[in-house]
Write an enzyme that holds these catalytic residues in place. Structure first.
Site, mmCIF file in Angstrom:
data_model
loop_
_atom_site.group_PDB
_atom_site.id
_atom_site.type_symbol
_atom_site.label_atom_id
_atom_site.label_comp_id
_atom_site.label_asym_id
_atom_site.label_seq_id
_atom_site.Cartn_x
_atom_site.Cartn_y
_atom_site.Cartn_z
ATOM 1 C CD GLU A 1 -3.745 -12.536 -1.442
ATOM 2 O OE1 GLU A 1 -4.000 -13.475 -2.072
ATOM 3 O OE2 GLU A 1 -3.019 -11.613 -1.209
ATOM 4 C CG HIS B 1 -1.533 -16.453 0.927
ATOM 5 N ND1 HIS B 1 -2.641 -15.310 0.986
ATOM 6 C CD2 HIS B 1 -0.878 -16.121 0.441
ATOM 7 C CE1 HIS B 1 -1.871 -14.381 0.543
ATOM 8 N NE2 HIS B 1 -0.575 -14.903 0.142
ATOM 9 N N GLY C 1 1.178 -6.776 -0.806
ATOM 10 C CA GLY C 1 0.386 -5.811 -1.824
ATOM 11 C C GLY C 1 0.779 -4.330 -1.532
ATOM 12 C CD GLU D 1 2.792 -14.013 2.431
ATOM 13 O OE1 GLU D 1 3.418 -13.901 1.479
ATOM 14 O OE2 GLU D 1 1.420 -14.819 2.236
ATOM 15 C CB SER E 1 5.577 -5.332 -0.324
ATOM 16 O OG SER E 1 4.475 -5.400 -0.497
ATOM 17 N N GLY F 1 4.812 -12.309 -4.322
ATOM 18 C CA GLY F 1 3.774 -12.100 -4.936
ATOM 19 C C GLY F 1 3.901 -11.290 -6.202
ATOM 20 N N GLY F 2 3.596 -10.118 -6.279
ATOM 21 C CA GLY F 2 3.559 -9.053 -7.393
ATOM 22 C C GLY F 2 4.958 -9.077 -8.147
ATOM 23 C CG ASN G 1 1.096 -16.839 -4.045
ATOM 24 O OD1 ASN G 1 0.035 -17.339 -5.089
ATOM 25 N ND2 ASN G 1 0.401 -16.422 -3.078
ATOM 26 C CD1 TRP G 2 3.786 -15.836 -10.307
ATOM 27 C CD2 TRP G 2 3.084 -17.377 -11.970
ATOM 28 N NE1 TRP G 2 5.109 -16.174 -11.111
ATOM 29 C CE2 TRP G 2 4.619 -17.056 -12.040
ATOM 30 C CE3 TRP G 2 2.509 -18.297 -12.897
ATOM 31 C CZ2 TRP G 2 5.425 -17.743 -12.867
ATOM 32 C CZ3 TRP G 2 3.689 -18.969 -13.739
ATOM 33 C CH2 TRP G 2 4.724 -18.462 -13.945
ATOM 34 C CE LYS G 3 -0.593 -12.849 -3.545
ATOM 35 N NZ LYS G 3 -0.454 -11.865 -2.898
HETATM 36 P P1 13P Z 1 2.904 -9.386 -2.610
HETATM 37 O O1 13P Z 1 4.627 -9.620 -2.649
HETATM 38 O O2 13P Z 1 2.485 -8.814 -3.630
HETATM 39 O O3 13P Z 1 3.170 -8.500 -1.388
HETATM 40 O O4 13P Z 1 2.418 -10.695 -2.061
HETATM 41 C C1 13P Z 1 2.794 -11.332 -0.990
HETATM 42 C C2 13P Z 1 2.191 -12.482 -0.946
HETATM 43 O O5 13P Z 1 0.994 -12.624 -0.547
HETATM 44 C C3 13P Z 1 2.750 -13.764 -1.207
HETATM 45 O O6 13P Z 1 1.906 -14.919 -0.985
#
Ligand code: 13P
Length: 254
Positions: A102, A100, A177, A171, A217, A238-239, A11-13
């Site tokens: 977010e 999600h 994050g 999640e 994470s 994510g990251g 997920n590149w957000k």
């Molecule tokens: P991180 O891996 O950066 O914690 O993000 C997780 C996430 O929200 C994937 O959708």
């Protein structure tokens, strides 16, 4: 759609522009091209909407699937700023993240999540439904209840057929994050809770094929803590998915 043993989703957000997205997709494809370990793993990349057509071109002919980070629940009409599932499908998108945390923080309530899941399934795409508790909900001892409620709300009143596939991504909001992961015993427990919620929402009947994955994470060092579990099939990253080398390490270690 083939049934893979494991699934690893990037997920590149809103982290990469179109150029960067294209570059990371190319590098990921190249690094994975001769990798035997990834044969049984479905890899999915979810770029920003704007980068999707470029990334689709890069991924064409590879085994890496294209996903979206969101979609709308109506197919066409006066909905400023929205993107329909049908349009995503036309560019080769096969998976859509929905609910999600977010987006939930920006007002995506359970009712909207349910409508989106319905729309995604009706177009034959796979919803990646995100659930998870906040730190306060966890501290108050409500973690399991929150997750059960979100799973139920996302799936109730939807007719499934056995060809459809659903992914539930657990999640924990407070872990995303943060550089911190939950331990694998806890992940195994929550996967059982999710499975039971699925059985409840489907009235004990066999639901559509589903996978339960973990997100928050995840790194090359921690991915196997989750993918080794009997009741978890992968991770949402994510990251650590923004750099091809690191993401491919995660896939190799899964
Ligand atoms: P991180 O891996 O950066 O914690 O993000 C997780 C996430 O929200 C994937 O959708």
């Amino acid at each position: 759609m083939k049934n893979y043993k494991k699934i690893i989703i990037a997920n590149w957000k809103m982290q990469l522009d179109v150029n960067q997205s294209s570059k990371v997709a190319k590098a990921t494809r190249k690094l994975l091209s001769n990798n035997k370990a990834s044969r049984d793993i479905q890899v999915v990349i979810c770029p920003s909407f704007l980068a999707m057509t470029e990334v689709a071109k890069v991924l064409k002919g590879s085994k890496i699937a294209l996903g979206a980070q969101d979609s709308f629940y109506e197919e066409r009409g006066a909905y400023t700023g929205e993107i329909s599932v049908g349009e995503l499908k036309k560019i080769g998108c096969q998976y859509v993240i929905v609910g999600h945390s977010e987006r939930r923080q920006m007002g995506e309530i359970d009712e909207i999540v349910n409508k989106k899941v319905r729309a995604i399934l009706s177009q034959g795409l796979v919803p990646i439904i995100c659930v998870g508790e906040t730190f306060d909900e966890r501290r108050e001892g409500n973690k399991d209840m929150v997750v059960m409620h979100q799973v139920y709300q996302a799936l109730h009143n939807i007719e499934f057929d056995k060809k459809q596939k659903i992914i539930i991504a657990y999640e924990p909001v407070w872990v995303i994050g943060s550089g911190q992961v939950i331990d694998s015993q806890e992940a195994a427990h929550i996967a059982s809770v999710i499975k039971q919620s699925m059985i409840d929402v489907f009235d004990g009947k066999d639901p559509a094929a589903y996978s339960i994955i973990y997100g928050g994470s995840v790194t090359p060092n921690t991915v196997a803590d989750f993918t080794k579990l009997a009741n978890m099939q992968g991770t949402l990253v994510g990251g650590a998915s923004l750099e091809a080398k690191v993401f491919v390490e995660i896939i190799k270690n899964a």
